[in-house]
Design an enzyme around this catalytic site. Structure first.
Site, PDB file in Angstrom:
ATOM      1  N   HIS A 195      -7.035   0.857   3.093  1.00 35.23           N
ATOM      2  CA  HIS A 195      -6.242   0.250   1.733  1.00 35.23           C
ATOM      3  C   HIS A 195      -6.438   1.304   1.411  1.00 35.23           C
ATOM      4  O   HIS A 195      -6.388   2.304   0.984  1.00 35.23           O
ATOM      5  CB  HIS A 195      -6.840  -1.040   1.926  1.00 35.23           C
ATOM      6  CG  HIS A 195      -6.117  -2.257   2.892  1.00 35.23           C
ATOM      7  ND1 HIS A 195      -6.147  -3.551   2.098  1.00 35.23           N
ATOM      8  CD2 HIS A 195      -5.867  -2.174   4.535  1.00 35.23           C
ATOM      9  CE1 HIS A 195      -6.271  -4.235   3.537  1.00 35.23           C
ATOM     10  NE2 HIS A 195      -5.758  -3.843   4.691  1.00 35.23           N
ATOM     11  N   HIS A 225       0.932  -1.121   0.299  1.00 34.25           N
ATOM     12  CA  HIS A 225      -0.093  -0.042  -0.096  1.00 34.25           C
ATOM     13  C   HIS A 225       0.683   0.915   0.350  1.00 34.25           C
ATOM     14  O   HIS A 225       0.637   2.515   0.329  1.00 34.25           O
ATOM     15  CB  HIS A 225      -0.538   0.133   0.911  1.00 34.25           C
ATOM     16  CG  HIS A 225      -2.090  -1.144   1.634  1.00 34.25           C
ATOM     17  ND1 HIS A 225      -2.366  -1.900   2.841  1.00 34.25           N
ATOM     18  CD2 HIS A 225      -2.221  -1.564   0.594  1.00 34.25           C
ATOM     19  CE1 HIS A 225      -3.632  -2.762   1.741  1.00 34.25           C
ATOM     20  NE2 HIS A 225      -3.666  -2.561   1.254  1.00 34.25           N
TER      21      HIS A 225
HETATM   22  C1  LIG Z   1      -1.384  -7.631  -4.767  1.00 32.23           C
HETATM   23  C2  LIG Z   1      -2.300  -6.076  -4.173  1.00 32.23           C
HETATM   24  C3  LIG Z   1      -3.293  -6.588  -3.241  1.00 32.23           C
HETATM   25  C4  LIG Z   1      -4.003  -4.852  -2.960  1.00 32.23           C
HETATM   26  N1  LIG Z   1      -5.165  -5.130  -1.925  1.00 32.23           N
HETATM   27  C5  LIG Z   1      -5.296  -4.175  -2.154  1.00 32.23           C
HETATM   28  C6  LIG Z   1      -6.884  -3.986  -1.470  1.00 32.23           C
HETATM   29  O1  LIG Z   1      -7.427  -4.833  -0.781  1.00 32.23           O
HETATM   30  N2  LIG Z   1      -7.576  -2.704  -1.210  1.00 32.23           N
HETATM   31  C7  LIG Z   1      -7.252  -1.815  -1.471  1.00 32.23           C
HETATM   32  O2  LIG Z   1      -7.377  -0.852  -1.346  1.00 32.23           O
HETATM   33  N3  LIG Z   1      -6.046  -1.464  -1.968  1.00 32.23           N
HETATM   34  C8  LIG Z   1      -5.339  -3.135  -1.977  1.00 32.23           C
HETATM   35  N4  LIG Z   1      -3.841  -2.853  -2.613  1.00 32.23           N
HETATM   36  C9  LIG Z   1      -3.138  -0.999  -3.219  1.00 32.23           C
HETATM   37  C10 LIG Z   1      -4.311  -0.345  -4.194  1.00 32.23           C
HETATM   38  O3  LIG Z   1      -4.659  -1.104  -5.645  1.00 32.23           O
HETATM   39  C11 LIG Z   1      -2.858   0.709  -4.932  1.00 32.23           C
HETATM   40  O4  LIG Z   1      -2.459   1.838  -4.178  1.00 32.23           O
HETATM   41  C12 LIG Z   1      -3.447   1.298  -5.650  1.00 32.23           C
HETATM   42  O5  LIG Z   1      -4.549   1.290  -6.848  1.00 32.23           O
HETATM   43  C13 LIG Z   1      -2.726   2.207  -6.451  1.00 32.23           C
HETATM   44  O6  LIG Z   1      -3.197   2.819  -8.048  1.00 32.23           O
HETATM   45  P1  LIG Z   1      -2.536   3.845  -8.559  1.00 32.23           P
HETATM   46  O7  LIG Z   1      -3.215   3.838  -9.517  1.00 32.23           O
HETATM   47  O8  LIG Z   1      -1.381   4.194  -8.128  1.00 32.23           O
HETATM   48  O9  LIG Z   1      -1.251   2.480  -9.515  1.00 32.23           O
HETATM   49  P2  LIG Z   1      -1.845   1.579 -10.330  1.00 32.23           P
HETATM   50  O10 LIG Z   1      -3.414   0.968 -10.024  1.00 32.23           O
HETATM   51  O11 LIG Z   1      -0.804   0.702 -10.288  1.00 32.23           O
HETATM   52  O12 LIG Z   1      -1.676   2.587 -11.643  1.00 32.23           O
HETATM   53  C14 LIG Z   1      -0.790   2.319 -12.328  1.00 32.23           C
HETATM   54  C15 LIG Z   1      -0.785   2.107 -14.202  1.00 32.23           C
HETATM   55  O13 LIG Z   1       0.439   2.563 -14.844  1.00 32.23           O
HETATM   56  C16 LIG Z   1       1.003   1.829 -15.532  1.00 32.23           C
HETATM   57  N5  LIG Z   1       2.273   2.131 -15.607  1.00 32.23           N
HETATM   58  C17 LIG Z   1       2.945   1.878 -14.809  1.00 32.23           C
HETATM   59  N6  LIG Z   1       4.709   2.369 -15.997  1.00 32.23           N
HETATM   60  C18 LIG Z   1       4.328   2.749 -17.247  1.00 32.23           C
HETATM   61  C19 LIG Z   1       4.719   3.259 -18.137  1.00 32.23           C
HETATM   62  N7  LIG Z   1       5.849   3.608 -17.733  1.00 32.23           N
HETATM   63  N8  LIG Z   1       4.035   3.970 -19.105  1.00 32.23           N
HETATM   64  C20 LIG Z   1       2.417   2.699 -19.305  1.00 32.23           C
HETATM   65  N9  LIG Z   1       2.339   2.134 -18.430  1.00 32.23           N
HETATM   66  C21 LIG Z   1       2.812   2.319 -17.318  1.00 32.23           C
HETATM   67  C22 LIG Z   1       1.152   0.362 -15.031  1.00 32.23           C
HETATM   68  O14 LIG Z   1       0.472  -0.624 -15.397  1.00 32.23           O
HETATM   69  C23 LIG Z   1      -1.039   0.600 -14.814  1.00 32.23           C
HETATM   70  O15 LIG Z   1      -1.543   0.035 -14.777  1.00 32.23           O
HETATM   71  C24 LIG Z   1      -2.830  -4.401  -3.403  1.00 32.23           C
HETATM   72  C25 LIG Z   1      -2.356  -3.407  -4.138  1.00 32.23           C
HETATM   73  C26 LIG Z   1      -1.605  -4.990  -4.627  1.00 32.23           C
HETATM   74  C27 LIG Z   1      -0.257  -4.968  -5.453  1.00 32.23           C
END
Ligand SMILES: Cc1cc2nc3c(=O)[nH]c(=O)nc-3n(C[C@H](O)[C@H](O)[C@H](O)COP(=O)(O)OP(=O)(O)OC[C@H]3O[C@@H](n4cnc5c(N)ncnc54)[C@H](O)[C@@H]3O)c2cc1C
Length: 586
Positions: free
Chosen positions: A565, A521
């Site tokens: 989370h 997280h």
């Molecule tokens: C296994 C796991 C379980 C979890 N369980 C929970 C839960 O139960 N509940 C909860 O609230 N949170 C949970 N989390 C945490 C939560 O899901 C994340 O904190 C949140 O989704 C992050 O969102 P984000 O938009 O920051 O990043 P992300 O959702 O990771 O989005 C980033 C995106 O950018 C893309 N990307 C990255 N670099 C590039 C690039 N150079 N070019 C093009 N695309 C790129 C990636 O492929 C991805 O699709 C969990 C996380 C994991 C990994």
């Protein structure tokens, strides 16, 4: 949305108003909201593939199976001194929907005082709980889980929306542990009170789980709930990396151009955004893109062979990560474990009666059964350590939380594993993830060369601050106090992991260093701070400091980890960002 698989297939005559780099949790939401203006054309560029190519993402219990597959970036941290130099796995979704496509679906918003502190730290009143809550509720579609078990009393309808896009529900299974845990919250109500809804801004206590799962027992994520609902003013380019953002004019700081490619040494192309580029690569991808673009600490960039365009030493710093440890207690309560977990999480199970094929058939036809939930047990507890707990009294560490409504540690009641006589274990074990959710430790994301296709080095700094160790250790003692409640006498016995004789501070800390890992997280690697602050990466309006035409919208802007989370907090920040961007062009 219209989906493309190759940059050369994008229509030549389309001028994009906004380019979103990363189609994950934050990126999919912000693209969807911007596209509500039919005059705006939005391009989402995602390094991974479509979530629809990974049908397993739809089955709640299959989430652990998605690790180390092509839809996982599959990070490993650098060796962690706080963990006896162990390097630990750090999955991140590489797929539309990002981590929301492979996370455990737990839906938690955090504490009111935390959002109010974000507003203060970020210099943005929009982040106050009272302002974010309506945005989260508007986007939410509370759903009764299929199968006929009523969710009445398991949540507070006053804090949930019913007309939004993101499905949230409270599926559960009937099990004797439910009543026992409820009774413990009466017997020990000071430390472990019952909480009817952890999403009302006061998460402390033991509550029924809420998940981003819909009325059909399927995962609801940023791709299915938001992006897939958009029209043809959204283009999605898959399997394409954003390598850098590039100034529109040489030497300038207006970064309205993205550079894309598919592999190291391959051809790179540039695409122009007429209004803005929004970087949404997540806690590792976003700092990686900024650093390769020359936005970061000049000395470190120079060492990596990247020319500095905007000096900002905060990029990739302040990574704040919750930590977790798997613990278990011997019990005579019926087991809940499914063979699935033993297979994919390497946990001990001898439950031969569990038939995965019929469980899948049940989920597929009715959306119910063991596969309709991410794990078998039904509750989590957000716990505040007592005010006079040793970390604060004897050891003198300041309380890291923002107020009485925030918690120090979390118990995720995971499953009850069947007895394993072959391993000499006569009893089942109740298995819990114990987490320190307000880490003081900070880590970093750094690059060591100019190859944008190489993973950045990820150092979450797990347990590097002694206060975090002290709080995690007392969290385990708190769990021991919970299982000492009268209701558990005769059915929950001593701890198995760590063994019951591990009691001294020293022995507990040895265990924790050997067994703790990331709770996955992370936040804060491109933190928001007030305009003009000497630290931070984005201004209160999500614009990257020292640049124009460039914002960051994802978990990396969240300044510190909440009592939650992180998917719902990420959605909250992304909703606010969408409003601010739309207002800027009204
Ligand atoms: C296994 C796991 C379980 C979890 N369980 C929970 C839960 O139960 N509940 C909860 O609230 N949170 C949970 N989390 C945490 C939560 O899901 C994340 O904190 C949140 O989704 C992050 O969102 P984000 O938009 O920051 O990043 P992300 O959702 O990771 O989005 C980033 C995106 O950018 C893309 N990307 C990255 N670099 C590039 C690039 N150079 N070019 C093009 N695309 C790129 C990636 O492929 C991805 O699709 C969990 C996380 C994991 C990994």
């Amino acid at each position: 949305a219209v989906v493309f698989h190759n940059v050369d297939d994008l229509p030549q005559d389309t001028q994009y108003d906004f380019i979103v780099a990363g189609g994950g949790t934050g990126g999919s939401l912000v693209a969807t909201r911007l596209a509500e203006n039919p005059n705006w054309k939005v391009l989402v560029i995602e390094a991974g593939g479509s979530n629809e190519d990974f049908w397993q993402t739809r089955v709640p219990a299959f989430w652990p199976m998605l690790w180390k597959t092509p839809m996982d970036w599959n990070y490993t941290t650098v060796p962690q001194p706080g963990l006896n130099n162990r390097a630990v796995d750090y999955p991140r979704g590489k797929v539309l929907g990002g981590c929301s496509s492979h996370n455990a679906m737990i839906y938690t918003r955090g504490a009111k005082s935390e959002w109010d502190r974000y507003a203060e730290l970020g210099g943005n009143d929009g982040l106050k709980w009272d302002n974010v809550l309506p945005l989260l509720m508007k986007a939410e579609k509370w759903s009764q889980a299929p199968g006929g078990l009523s969710d009445a009393g398991h949540y507070d309808p006053a804090f949930h929306g019913t007309h939004g896009e993101l499905a949230v529900s409270a599926p559960y299974s009937e099990h004797p542990f439910n009543d026992m845990l409820m009774q413990s919250s009466q017997e020990l109500s000071d430390e472990f009170p019952f909480n009817q809804d952890w999403n009302d801004g006061t998460p402390v206590g033991t509550a029924w789980d809420e998940f981003t799962i819909d009325a059909h027992g399927q995962r609801s994520n940023a791709a299915t709930a938001f992006l897939s609902q958009t029209g043809n003013n959204v283009h999605v380019l898959l399997s394409t990396y954003v390598t850098r953002v590039v100034p529109a004019t040489s030497g300038g700081t207006d970064f309205r151009v993205v550079e894309v490619g598919t592999e190291a040494g391959g051809e790179l192309k540039q695409i122009v955004a007429h209004k803005e580029v929004i970087v949404s690569g997540g806690i590792f991808g976003t700092p990686q893109i900024l650093l390769h673009s020359g936005i970061g600490n000049g000395e470190e960039l120079e060492a990596a062979g990247v020319p500095t365009l905007v000096e900002n030493p905060s990029v990739g710093k302040n990574l704040s990560d919750q930590v977790t440890v798997f613990v278990s207690f011997s019990t005579s309560i019926d087991d809940t474990v499914y063979a699935l977990y033993s297979l994919f999480l390497s946990l001990t199970s001898r439950r031969s009666s569990f038939d995965q094929d019929s469980a899948f058939e049940q989920w597929n036809t009715t959306g119910t059964g063991p596969l309709a939930k991410p794990f078998p047990l039904n509750h989590m507890s957000f716990i505040r350590l007592p005010d006079d707990a040793p970390p604060f009294s004897e050891e003198g560490f300041p309380d890291p939380t923002t107020g009485e409504d925030a918690s120090h540690v979390e118990f995720t009641f995971f499953q009850i594993g069947a007895p394993d006589p072959d391993a000499g274990a006569a009893n089942a074990t109740i298995q819990i993830y114990l987490s320190n959710i307000h880490p003081i430790s900070r880590g970093s994301v750094t690059i060591s060369n100019s190859n944008p296709f190489e993973h950045a080095a990820v150092d979450p700094g797990i347990l590097s601050n002694p206060a975090d160790m002290s709080i995690l250790r007392e969290g385990f003692r708190s769990l021991r106090r919970l299982f000492a409640a009268p209701v558990f006498q005769g059915s929950v016995f001593g701890s198995v992991i760590p063994p019951e004789n591990v009691t001294s501070n020293e022995d507990l800390e040895d265990f924790l260093r050997s067994a703790t890992s990331s709770w996955l997280h992370g936040v804060g690697s491109a933190s928001m701070s007030p305009k003009g602050a000497k630290w931070g990466v984005v201004d209160p309006d999500f614009r990257v400091k020292g640049t124009t035409g460039l914002r960051v919208v994802d978990a990396s802007v969240i300044p510190f980890a909440p009592s939650a989370h992180t998917q719902a907090p990420t959605y909250g920040f992304a909703e606010l960002a969408s409003l601010l961007i739309a207002q800027a062009y009204a």
